[in-house]
Design a protein around this motif. Structure first.
Motif, PDB file in Angstrom:
ATOM      1  N   UNK A   1       0.826  -1.195   0.000  1.00 32.57           N
ATOM      2  CA  UNK A   1       0.000   0.000   0.000  1.00 32.57           C
ATOM      3  C   UNK A   1       0.862   1.248   0.000  1.00 32.57           C
ATOM      4  N   UNK A   2       0.211   2.390   0.093  1.00 29.87           N
ATOM      5  CA  UNK A   2       0.913   3.673   0.052  1.00 29.87           C
ATOM      6  C   UNK A   2       0.501   4.531   1.232  1.00 29.87           C
ATOM      7  N   UNK A   3       1.486   5.187   1.823  1.00 27.60           N
ATOM      8  CA  UNK A   3       1.225   6.129   2.904  1.00 27.60           C
ATOM      9  C   UNK A   3       1.226   7.535   2.309  1.00 27.60           C
ATOM     10  N   UNK A   4       0.176   8.296   2.617  1.00 35.20           N
ATOM     11  CA  UNK A   4       0.052   9.681   2.173  1.00 35.20           C
ATOM     12  C   UNK A   4       0.304  10.572   3.375  1.00 35.20           C
ATOM     13  N   UNK A   5       1.358  11.391   3.299  1.00 35.24           N
ATOM     14  CA  UNK A   5       1.747  12.241   4.436  1.00 35.24           C
ATOM     15  C   UNK A   5       0.564  13.068   4.911  1.00 35.24           C
TER      16      UNK A   5
ATOM     17  N   UNK B   1      -3.619  -1.485  -3.284  1.00 41.73           N
ATOM     18  CA  UNK B   1      -2.342  -2.186  -3.134  1.00 41.73           C
ATOM     19  C   UNK B   1      -1.200  -1.563  -3.937  1.00 41.73           C
ATOM     20  N   UNK B   2      -1.482  -0.556  -4.781  1.00 38.37           N
ATOM     21  CA  UNK B   2      -0.407   0.076  -5.556  1.00 38.37           C
ATOM     22  C   UNK B   2       0.564   0.816  -4.644  1.00 38.37           C
TER      23      UNK B   2
ATOM     24  N   UNK C   1       4.870   0.864   0.172  1.00 36.34           N
ATOM     25  CA  UNK C   1       5.569  -0.199   0.895  1.00 36.34           C
ATOM     26  C   UNK C   1       5.002  -1.562   0.501  1.00 36.34           C
ATOM     27  N   UNK C   2       5.888  -2.488   0.224  1.00 35.01           N
ATOM     28  CA  UNK C   2       5.523  -3.897   0.048  1.00 35.01           C
ATOM     29  C   UNK C   2       6.082  -4.643   1.247  1.00 35.01           C
ATOM     30  N   UNK C   3       5.217  -5.369   1.951  1.00 37.24           N
ATOM     31  CA  UNK C   3       5.605  -6.105   3.145  1.00 37.24           C
ATOM     32  C   UNK C   3       5.629  -7.598   2.805  1.00 37.24           C
ATOM     33  N   UNK C   4       6.695  -8.270   3.184  1.00 39.29           N
ATOM     34  CA  UNK C   4       6.860  -9.694   2.873  1.00 39.29           C
ATOM     35  C   UNK C   4       6.712 -10.568   4.116  1.00 39.29           C
ATOM     36  N   UNK C   5       6.296  -9.967   5.215  1.00 37.56           N
ATOM     37  CA  UNK C   5       6.134 -10.722   6.455  1.00 37.56           C
ATOM     38  C   UNK C   5       7.452 -11.356   6.874  1.00 37.56           C
TER      39      UNK C   5
ATOM     40  N   UNK D   1      -3.177   4.163   2.581  1.00 33.42           N
ATOM     41  CA  UNK D   1      -4.216   3.862   1.590  1.00 33.42           C
ATOM     42  C   UNK D   1      -5.205   5.009   1.398  1.00 33.42           C
ATOM     43  N   UNK D   2      -4.676   6.192   1.195  1.00 35.28           N
ATOM     44  CA  UNK D   2      -5.488   7.394   0.983  1.00 35.28           C
ATOM     45  C   UNK D   2      -5.198   8.037  -0.376  1.00 35.28           C
ATOM     46  N   UNK D   3      -4.690   7.275  -1.344  1.00 37.80           N
ATOM     47  CA  UNK D   3      -4.360   7.849  -2.647  1.00 37.80           C
ATOM     48  C   UNK D   3      -4.722   6.870  -3.764  1.00 37.80           C
ATOM     49  N   UNK D   4      -5.580   7.289  -4.682  1.00 36.22           N
ATOM     50  CA  UNK D   4      -5.965   6.509  -5.868  1.00 36.22           C
ATOM     51  C   UNK D   4      -6.426   5.094  -5.529  1.00 36.22           C
ATOM     52  N   UNK D   5      -7.171   4.931  -4.476  1.00 33.98           N
ATOM     53  CA  UNK D   5      -7.578   3.583  -4.072  1.00 33.98           C
ATOM     54  C   UNK D   5      -8.574   2.952  -5.044  1.00 33.98           C
ATOM     55  N   UNK D   6      -9.242   3.766  -5.859  1.00 30.33           N
ATOM     56  CA  UNK D   6     -10.200   3.223  -6.816  1.00 30.33           C
ATOM     57  C   UNK D   6      -9.700   3.235  -8.247  1.00 30.33           C
TER      58      UNK D   6
END
Length: 185
Positions: free
Chosen positions: A42-46, A62-63, A78-82, A51-56
């Motif tokens: 997902x993406x963090x918007x300052x 997930x972009x 950020x991509x998280x791989x656990x 997840x507050x940017x282009x979610x639709x």
């Protein structure tokens, strides 16, 4: 027809010396390969959160975006791989290649700046060195991220943390990591 019988054995002629646990065991180094895909992205918007940017649009929530455009504010994906990479128990990662795919066929070329990072409520917390890849439209590119191996071995994800505005898909083969690593058996 043979018959096998288990029964009492005679006492040994000389005492058998005790062997401490692990004694004589020499670890064997094995080279292995794996492809790891994100468990979350997902993406963090300052100033706004995750997840507050282009979610639709495009690939949706997930972009992974980076940089700024218009009134977006700072975007960091950020991509998280656990625990997928630490669970492989690598002693060394000898090669790591990130595959990323642009999320918009009309996107101009941008330079994706990739860093190992942890997910926090305030956005990705990048650490260590950087790697880069030029990405155009919805094309696929690869980046050598071997320099980020130390962070990956501790469970860090990968952030798109550059100033150049652009985005990559965060699912499927995009943001997958192909690694060659050494582990002990």
């Amino acid at each position: 027809r043979p018959v096998y019988v288990l029964g009492p054995a005679p006492a040994p002629a000389t005492p058998i010396p005790p062997t401490p646990p692990g004694a004589g065991a020499t670890p064997i180094a094995l080279t292995r390969t794996a492809v790891i895909t994100p468990t979350w992205s997902g993406t963090h918007r300052a100033g706004r959160g995750w997840d507050q940017w282009n979610t639709g649009r495009y690939g949706g929530r997930s972009d992974l975006y980076q940089g700024t455009t218009g009134a977006s504010g700072r975007l960091t994906g950020l991509a998280d791989y656990g625990d997928a990479i630490p669970a492989l128990a690598p002693t060394t990662i000898t090669e790591a290649t990130l595959t990323l795919t642009g999320n918009n066929p009309n996107q101009p070329t941008f330079t994706a700046t990739i860093r190992a990072a942890a997910r926090t409520p305030d956005g990705p917390a990048p650490t260590g060195p950087t790697a880069t890849a030029a990405l155009t439209g919805a094309a696929t590119a690869q980046a050598d991220i071997t320099a980020l191996a130390a962070g990956l071995m501790t469970g860090a994800g990968l952030a798109l943390a550059g100033d150049d505005y652009g985005a990559a898909l965060g699912t499927g083969a995009s943001m997958s990591i192909g690694i060659t690593y050494i582990t002990e058996a």
